[in-house]
Design a protein around this motif. Structure first.
Motif, mmCIF file in Angstrom:
data_model
loop_
_atom_site.group_PDB
_atom_site.id
_atom_site.type_symbol
_atom_site.label_atom_id
_atom_site.label_comp_id
_atom_site.label_asym_id
_atom_site.label_seq_id
_atom_site.Cartn_x
_atom_site.Cartn_y
_atom_site.Cartn_z
ATOM 1 N N SER A 28 -2.282 16.771 4.441
ATOM 2 C CA SER A 28 -1.359 15.927 3.686
ATOM 3 C C SER A 28 -1.349 14.550 4.333
ATOM 4 N N LEU A 29 -1.353 13.510 3.515
ATOM 5 C CA LEU A 29 -1.339 12.127 4.003
ATOM 6 C C LEU A 29 -0.009 11.493 3.632
ATOM 7 N N SER A 30 0.690 10.971 4.630
ATOM 8 C CA SER A 30 1.982 10.343 4.368
ATOM 9 C C SER A 30 2.007 8.872 4.767
ATOM 10 N N HIS A 31 1.186 8.483 5.724
ATOM 11 C CA HIS A 31 1.225 7.090 6.176
ATOM 12 C C HIS A 31 -0.051 6.703 6.911
ATOM 13 N N LEU A 32 -0.335 5.405 6.871
ATOM 14 C CA LEU A 32 -1.423 4.794 7.637
ATOM 15 C C LEU A 32 -0.892 3.499 8.231
ATOM 16 N N PHE A 33 -1.314 3.192 9.453
ATOM 17 C CA PHE A 33 -0.914 1.952 10.106
ATOM 18 C C PHE A 33 -2.145 1.144 10.456
ATOM 19 N N TYR A 34 -2.027 -0.173 10.314
ATOM 20 C CA TYR A 34 -3.058 -1.086 10.770
ATOM 21 C C TYR A 34 -2.346 -2.313 11.303
ATOM 22 N N ALA A 38 1.979 -1.208 7.430
ATOM 23 C CA ALA A 38 2.148 0.226 7.214
ATOM 24 C C ALA A 38 1.969 0.526 5.736
ATOM 25 N N MET A 39 1.289 1.618 5.442
ATOM 26 C CA MET A 39 1.130 2.086 4.068
ATOM 27 C C MET A 39 1.676 3.504 4.020
ATOM 28 N N PHE A 40 2.548 3.777 3.049
ATOM 29 C CA PHE A 40 3.138 5.100 2.903
ATOM 30 C C PHE A 40 2.654 5.704 1.589
#
Length: 160
Positions: A28-34, A38-40
């Motif tokens: 499951s994908l809930s968030h990505l950070f760069y 932040a992408m939710f």
């Protein structure tokens, strides 16, 4: 950002936030950070959005780092414009549509089309045109889109 990562994992683990399931995977994908972005990713439900806002408020209270909702965007896949607008107003941010550009890269665009590679290729050519020595990045072709019979080749980008 590590604190926000832990808070999101905890919220997902307790069932407070539901990310998206990756097909053919148990992930499951809930968030990505760069960097400081932040992408939710999650189900478009009122409960999910309210809990995301709560997690972000708690993150602000504990770290002092504030989310700038007025700069934030909400995108929907398979939701009506009305639902998307409602979601965006709940989070006090803008409702947007695909495709969009993130860090100069088109997201949600058909990357099999040459026209969608043009902004990326132009940006790379501008960056490297200032070098005193000119290198050919695409041997045997005058333009990168001519490699591979009209489809862009794999580009390796290095931040210098």
């Amino acid at each position: 950002m590590e604190g926000l990562n832990i808070a999101m994992k905890d919220a997902c683990g307790k069932g407070l936030f539901h990310g998206i399931n990756i097909p053919k995977s148990n992930t499951s994908l809930s968030h990505l950070f760069y960097a400081d972005d932040a992408m939710f990713f999650g189900e478009c439900t009122i409960g999910n959005l309210k809990n995301l806002a709560r997690v972000l408020r708690c993150f602000h209270a504990s770290s002092g780092l504030k989310v700038k909702f007025f700069k934030s965007k909400v995108f929907g896949i398979g939701v009506s414009d009305r639902e998307l607008t409602s979601s965006a107003s709940l989070l006090e941010c803008d409702a947007c549509a695909f495709p969009f550009t993130y860090l100069g890269v088109p997201v949600g665009a058909n990357m099999n089309l040459i026209k969608n590679w043009k902004p990326i290729i132009d940006h790379i050519q501008v960056r490297f045109s200032s070098w005193k020595c000119k290198y050919s990045f695409y041997p045997h072709a005058s333009h990168p889109c001519e490699v591979g019979k009209g489809k862009p080749s794999t580009l390796f980008l290095f931040h210098i």
